[in-house]
Design a protein around this motif. Sequence first.
Motif, PDB file in Angstrom:
ATOM      1  N   ILE A  41       0.472  -0.971   0.210  1.00  0.00           N
ATOM      2  CA  ILE A  41      -0.030  -0.179   0.316  1.00  0.00           C
ATOM      3  C   ILE A  41       1.291   1.687  -0.124  1.00  0.00           C
ATOM      4  N   TYR A  42       0.090   2.330  -0.430  1.00  0.00           N
ATOM      5  CA  TYR A  42       1.398   3.344  -0.432  1.00  0.00           C
ATOM      6  C   TYR A  42       0.306   4.317  -0.356  1.00  0.00           C
ATOM      7  N   SER A  43       0.228   4.589   0.969  1.00  0.00           N
ATOM      8  CA  SER A  43      -1.271   6.071   1.605  1.00  0.00           C
ATOM      9  C   SER A  43      -1.019   7.395   0.542  1.00  0.00           C
ATOM     10  N   SER A  44      -1.621   8.163   0.256  1.00  0.00           N
ATOM     11  CA  SER A  44      -1.519   9.028   0.567  1.00  0.00           C
ATOM     12  C   SER A  44      -1.413  10.180   2.412  1.00  0.00           C
ATOM     13  N   GLY A  45      -0.956  11.253   1.978  1.00  0.00           N
ATOM     14  CA  GLY A  45      -0.722  11.810   3.534  1.00  0.00           C
ATOM     15  C   GLY A  45      -1.923  12.601   4.178  1.00  0.00           C
ATOM     16  N   SER A  46      -3.192  13.008   3.140  1.00  0.00           N
ATOM     17  CA  SER A  46      -4.032  12.739   3.870  1.00  0.00           C
ATOM     18  C   SER A  46      -5.108  11.915   4.128  1.00  0.00           C
ATOM     19  N   ASP A  47      -4.743  10.593   4.197  1.00  0.00           N
ATOM     20  CA  ASP A  47      -5.968   9.709   3.991  1.00  0.00           C
ATOM     21  C   ASP A  47      -5.600   8.851   6.042  1.00  0.00           C
ATOM     22  N   THR A  48      -6.815   8.990   6.677  1.00  0.00           N
ATOM     23  CA  THR A  48      -7.008   9.438   7.958  1.00  0.00           C
ATOM     24  C   THR A  48      -8.022   7.860   8.461  1.00  0.00           C
ATOM     25  N   ASN A  49      -9.127   7.432   7.251  1.00  0.00           N
ATOM     26  CA  ASN A  49     -10.161   6.942   6.929  1.00  0.00           C
ATOM     27  C   ASN A  49     -10.237   6.261   5.655  1.00  0.00           C
ATOM     28  N   GLY A  50      -9.962   5.321   5.836  1.00  0.00           N
ATOM     29  CA  GLY A  50      -9.861   3.793   4.653  1.00  0.00           C
ATOM     30  C   GLY A  50      -9.501   2.812   4.727  1.00  0.00           C
ATOM     31  N   GLY A  51     -10.439   1.241   4.009  1.00  0.00           N
ATOM     32  CA  GLY A  51     -10.397   0.701   3.829  1.00  0.00           C
ATOM     33  C   GLY A  51      -8.631   0.148   2.951  1.00  0.00           C
ATOM     34  N   GLY A  84     -12.793  -8.250  17.433  1.00  0.00           N
ATOM     35  CA  GLY A  84     -11.225  -8.759  17.898  1.00  0.00           C
ATOM     36  C   GLY A  84     -10.576  -7.794  16.840  1.00  0.00           C
ATOM     37  N   THR A  85     -10.526  -6.301  18.028  1.00  0.00           N
ATOM     38  CA  THR A  85     -10.134  -5.675  17.208  1.00  0.00           C
ATOM     39  C   THR A  85      -8.972  -4.704  17.607  1.00  0.00           C
ATOM     40  N   ALA A  86      -7.281  -4.716  16.381  1.00  0.00           N
ATOM     41  CA  ALA A  86      -6.486  -4.654  17.130  1.00  0.00           C
ATOM     42  C   ALA A  86      -6.006  -3.030  16.017  1.00  0.00           C
ATOM     43  N   TYR A  87      -5.121  -2.704  16.786  1.00  0.00           N
ATOM     44  CA  TYR A  87      -4.565  -1.338  16.235  1.00  0.00           C
ATOM     45  C   TYR A  87      -3.020  -1.419  15.712  1.00  0.00           C
ATOM     46  N   ILE A  88      -2.101  -0.451  14.965  1.00  0.00           N
ATOM     47  CA  ILE A  88      -0.954  -0.302  15.184  1.00  0.00           C
ATOM     48  C   ILE A  88      -1.054   1.095  14.881  1.00  0.00           C
ATOM     49  N   PRO A  89       0.364   1.203  15.635  1.00  0.00           N
ATOM     50  CA  PRO A  89       0.628   2.891  15.490  1.00  0.00           C
ATOM     51  C   PRO A  89       0.222   2.966  13.354  1.00  0.00           C
ATOM     52  N   ASP A  90       0.428   4.283  12.555  1.00  0.00           N
ATOM     53  CA  ASP A  90       0.051   4.673  11.207  1.00  0.00           C
ATOM     54  C   ASP A  90       1.457   5.237  10.833  1.00  0.00           C
ATOM     55  N   SER A  91       2.305   5.351  11.591  1.00  0.00           N
ATOM     56  CA  SER A  91       3.631   5.959  11.723  1.00  0.00           C
ATOM     57  C   SER A  91       4.143   5.190  10.038  1.00  0.00           C
ATOM     58  N   GLY A  92       5.450   6.029   8.908  1.00  0.00           N
ATOM     59  CA  GLY A  92       5.821   5.212   8.335  1.00  0.00           C
ATOM     60  C   GLY A  92       4.634   5.210   7.358  1.00  0.00           C
ATOM     61  N   PHE A  93       3.452   5.130   6.717  1.00  0.00           N
ATOM     62  CA  PHE A  93       2.411   4.240   5.925  1.00  0.00           C
ATOM     63  C   PHE A  93       2.606   6.216   5.135  1.00  0.00           C
ATOM     64  N   ASN A  95       3.089   8.702   1.897  1.00  0.00           N
ATOM     65  CA  ASN A  95       3.560   8.645   1.275  1.00  0.00           C
ATOM     66  C   ASN A  95       5.638   7.530   1.110  1.00  0.00           C
ATOM     67  N   ASN A  96       4.414   6.405   1.240  1.00  0.00           N
ATOM     68  CA  ASN A  96       6.082   5.078   1.048  1.00  0.00           C
ATOM     69  C   ASN A  96       5.361   3.972   1.260  1.00  0.00           C
ATOM     70  N   TRP A  97       6.054   3.350   0.459  1.00  0.00           N
ATOM     71  CA  TRP A  97       5.142   1.709  -0.184  1.00  0.00           C
ATOM     72  C   TRP A  97       5.741   1.366   1.344  1.00  0.00           C
ATOM     73  N   LEU A 161      -2.011   4.091  -3.440  1.00  0.00           N
ATOM     74  CA  LEU A 161      -2.397   3.147  -4.651  1.00  0.00           C
ATOM     75  C   LEU A 161      -2.632   1.577  -3.539  1.00  0.00           C
ATOM     76  N   ILE A 162      -2.780   0.777  -4.088  1.00  0.00           N
ATOM     77  CA  ILE A 162      -3.136  -0.621  -3.591  1.00  0.00           C
ATOM     78  C   ILE A 162      -2.503  -1.722  -4.386  1.00  0.00           C
ATOM     79  N   ASP A 163      -1.319  -2.284  -4.315  1.00  0.00           N
ATOM     80  CA  ASP A 163      -0.735  -3.707  -5.379  1.00  0.00           C
ATOM     81  C   ASP A 163      -0.787  -4.999  -4.283  1.00  0.00           C
ATOM     82  N   GLU A 164      -0.610  -5.801  -5.431  1.00  0.00           N
ATOM     83  CA  GLU A 164      -0.660  -6.875  -4.775  1.00  0.00           C
ATOM     84  C   GLU A 164      -0.996  -7.587  -3.701  1.00  0.00           C
ATOM     85  N   VAL A 165      -2.496  -7.567  -4.247  1.00  0.00           N
ATOM     86  CA  VAL A 165      -3.685  -7.964  -2.927  1.00  0.00           C
ATOM     87  C   VAL A 165      -3.340  -9.837  -2.759  1.00  0.00           C
ATOM     88  N   LYS A 166      -3.345 -10.388  -1.448  1.00  0.00           N
ATOM     89  CA  LYS A 166      -2.982 -11.837  -1.798  1.00  0.00           C
ATOM     90  C   LYS A 166      -3.640 -12.249  -0.070  1.00  0.00           C
TER      91      LYS A 166
END
Length: 188
Positions: A41-51, A84-93, A95-97, A161-166
């Motif tokens: 995944i490559y998230s735009s810097g503005s994405d705060t809620n997106g599946g 059954g929910t879990a969260y991880i920090p969103d840092s580094g997502f 504008n990076n692959w 962007l989303i790529d290679e969903v497996k």
Amino acid sequence: STSTAMVGRAMSFDGVDDWVGIPNNISALDNATQLTISSWIYSSGSDTNGGVFAKIQDGNWGNDILIGHDAGQFLIQINNGGDGTAYIPDSGFANNWVNLVVVFNGTQSGNSNRLKVYKNGVNQTPDFGSWTVPSVTANMAGFTQYIGRYRANSYWSYTGLIDEVKLWNYARTAEQIKQDYDRGLRGS
């Protein structure tokens, strides 16, 4: 639309009305005790809620699989009549692959053994709060799978962007995940 990706071309999502709906033909996600979902995944810097990926029936939040951004964190849900929910920090997502892999193994005991999240080949430490990861996924027969949103409204649409969903119907190992990550970096 598509854009240059980690491997070949990626799906591009505008956060408004771009998404992929997959008819209910992925029965391996229903009543499963093990599964693995992987994507680049490559998230735009503005994405705060997106599946990124979801199998959900609109209006039925208690029986679903959800993976995506949620208010500055990254959300992973494996629900079977509960949360059954879990969260991880969103840092580094932004504008990076990022290679994100979710491994569910309901044959194990305890949240951290049942749900593992890998970011760029490295096992993360999810925050489970007071939630409990179930031992089996819900019976979601008839539910739609989405790439690029959580549900049938733009509020949860993905920007980037989303790529290679497996998908795999077993729990992949840390070694397999690291090998896949390394291959993705080489573009093979």
